[in-house]
Design an enzyme around this catalytic site. Structure first.
Site, PDB file in Angstrom:
ATOM      1  CG  ASP A  63     -50.812 -31.152 -15.345  1.00 20.76           C
ATOM      2  OD1 ASP A  63     -50.769 -30.304 -14.409  1.00 20.76           O
ATOM      3  OD2 ASP A  63     -51.877 -31.636 -15.755  1.00 20.76           O
ATOM      4  CG  ASN A  99     -49.543 -39.008 -12.102  1.00 18.50           C
ATOM      5  OD1 ASN A  99     -48.608 -39.634 -12.569  1.00 18.50           O
ATOM      6  ND2 ASN A  99     -49.434 -37.741 -11.732  1.00 18.50           N
TER       7      ASN A  99
END
Length: 408
Positions: free
Chosen positions: A329, A294
């Site tokens: 996640d 990210n």
């Protein structure tokens, strides 16, 4: 609801109401016809009887002419008796020009007669029939006759009996024909009410009212079927909307996997199934370097990685195992039909190998992302909370062990 059902049971059916209306109409109509025909018949009979008695008297004058001319009372009496025995009159008198009774004859009844016969006789012949006796164009006397009521009463009774029988026969035929003709109305209305009741009770909007022969029923069927079409379409849209809402409520919008709410429901159902608990296990999976992806390539790339993770989990689980996205996640998988802990460990190893394959970031780069996996056997736990605690604990242990290896 029970009160409504009881109220319906107390109400007459359309068929019964229609039958009562028909019976009442037929009864009133036939009674009026019976009365009209009876009165007409009796009045006609009265005129016929009076003319017949007058004709009898006129005929007798020719037989009595000689006896009156010669004032032969015995001969006149003999003539009256001979004719009276034929039953055409009950009393007869022959009078001369001065109104003196020349001869008379009376029928002797064996019984006093009933009231009805006496009434009929008095009504038909309130006064004797008087017929003048003429000789050479001059009135020389008269004959007076009173009709016998027995034959007349019998004829009236017989006529009324035949008329009544005909009326009853006509009523029976009318009732039969009416019921036959009403069957179409009853069946048409029954068809409509059956469809309406099925739609209301069972929400069966696929039912339709069949075409009817009667214009008003046919128009109602068309309008009602159009309404059912709209209601069915509305129901299908509502069901689709509800299914979409349910899917949205139970599925992750990004990856398409079942979400945390679906996971909680599924794991509780599993723990309440004693048979399924014996051969099931829970896996918790967490990304090890997702934050790096990210931070390096942005959240859009991170989303693509999450979608790929979900795809690999779904393909690995197939129809046997169920994958979930819990958030970020974090993922979970419920394993079914596993016989031992060693089999679960083999599945975890296979999953690890799958995620060793690089991820295509669709920006000219590739990266790897590993998952830390922790498991717990459902048979070893009595509650879903304890099961999740152990799987979560084992997952973080695996994550720490992987981190320690990287440090070394």
């Amino acid at each position: 609801m029970m009160d409504n059902d009881n109220s319906l049971n107390k109400r007459p059916t359309f068929k019964r109401a229609l039958r009562n209306i028909s019976m009442t109409s037929i009864f009133i109509t036939m009674m009026l016809i019976w009365l009209l025909l009876s009165v007409t018949s009796v009045l006609t009979l009265k005129q016929y009887a009076q003319k017949n008695l007058a004709l009898t008297a006129a005929t007798m004058t020719y037989s009595l002419e000689a006896a009156v001319v010669f004032a032969d009372g015995p001969a006149a009496t003999e003539t009256l008796a001979a004719l009276g025995q034929q039953g055409q009159f009950s009393t007869a008198e022959v009078r001369d020009k001065q109104q003196n009774i020349l001869a008379s004859w009376h029928y002797t009844r064996k019984d006093p007669g009933d009231t009805f016969s006496n009434f009929i006789s008095h009504w038909l012949f309130p006064a004797p029939i008087i017929q003048p006796i003429r000789h050479n164009g001059e009135t020389i006397g008269e004959v007076r006759l009173t009709a016998r009521d027995s034959s007349i009463s019998h004829f009236i009774w017989f006529s009324l009996a035949v008329l009544t029988g005909c009326i009853l026969l006509a009523s029976g035929i009318a009732i039969t024909l009416t019921r036959h003709l009403h069957n179409g109305l009853v069946e048409a209305l029954k068809n409509i009410t059956d469809v309406v009741h099925d739609v209301r009770s069972n929400r069966n909007f696929s039912r339709r009212v069949s075409e009817e022969r009667i214009a008003e029923f046919h128009r109602f069927a068309l309008d009602f079927n159009s309404l059912l079409d709209e209601m069915e379409e509305w129901q299908l849209r509502l069901q689709a909307k509800n299914a979409q809402l349910l899917r949205t409520a139970l599925h992750d919008p990004l990856t398409g996997l079942a979400n945390r709410a679906a996971f909680r429901s599924g794991i509780n159902t599993l723990m309440n199934n004693s048979d399924a608990r014996k051969t099931s296990a829970l896996l918790f999976l967490d990304g090890d370097n997702f934050k790096y992806i990210n931070d390096t390539w942005g959240h859009a790339t991170g989303d693509r990685v999450l979608i790929e993770i979900a795809k690999r989990l779904a393909e690995f689980g197939g129809l046997r195992h169920k994958a979930y996205r819990l958030g970020g996640d974090e993922f979970a998988m419920v394993l079914y039909d596993v016989q031992s802990e060693s089999e679960v460990q083999q599945i975890c190893s296979a999953l690890t190998q799958i995620f060793n394959l690089p991820f295509d970031l669709h920006n000219g780069h590739q990266t790897t992302m590993t998952l830390s996996i922790g498991y717990a056997m459902t048979i070893e736990h009595a509650s879903a909370e304890k099961l999740q605690e152990l799987a979560d604990h084992n997952m973080y242990q695996a994550k720490h062990q992987r981190a320690e290896k990287l440090v070394r």
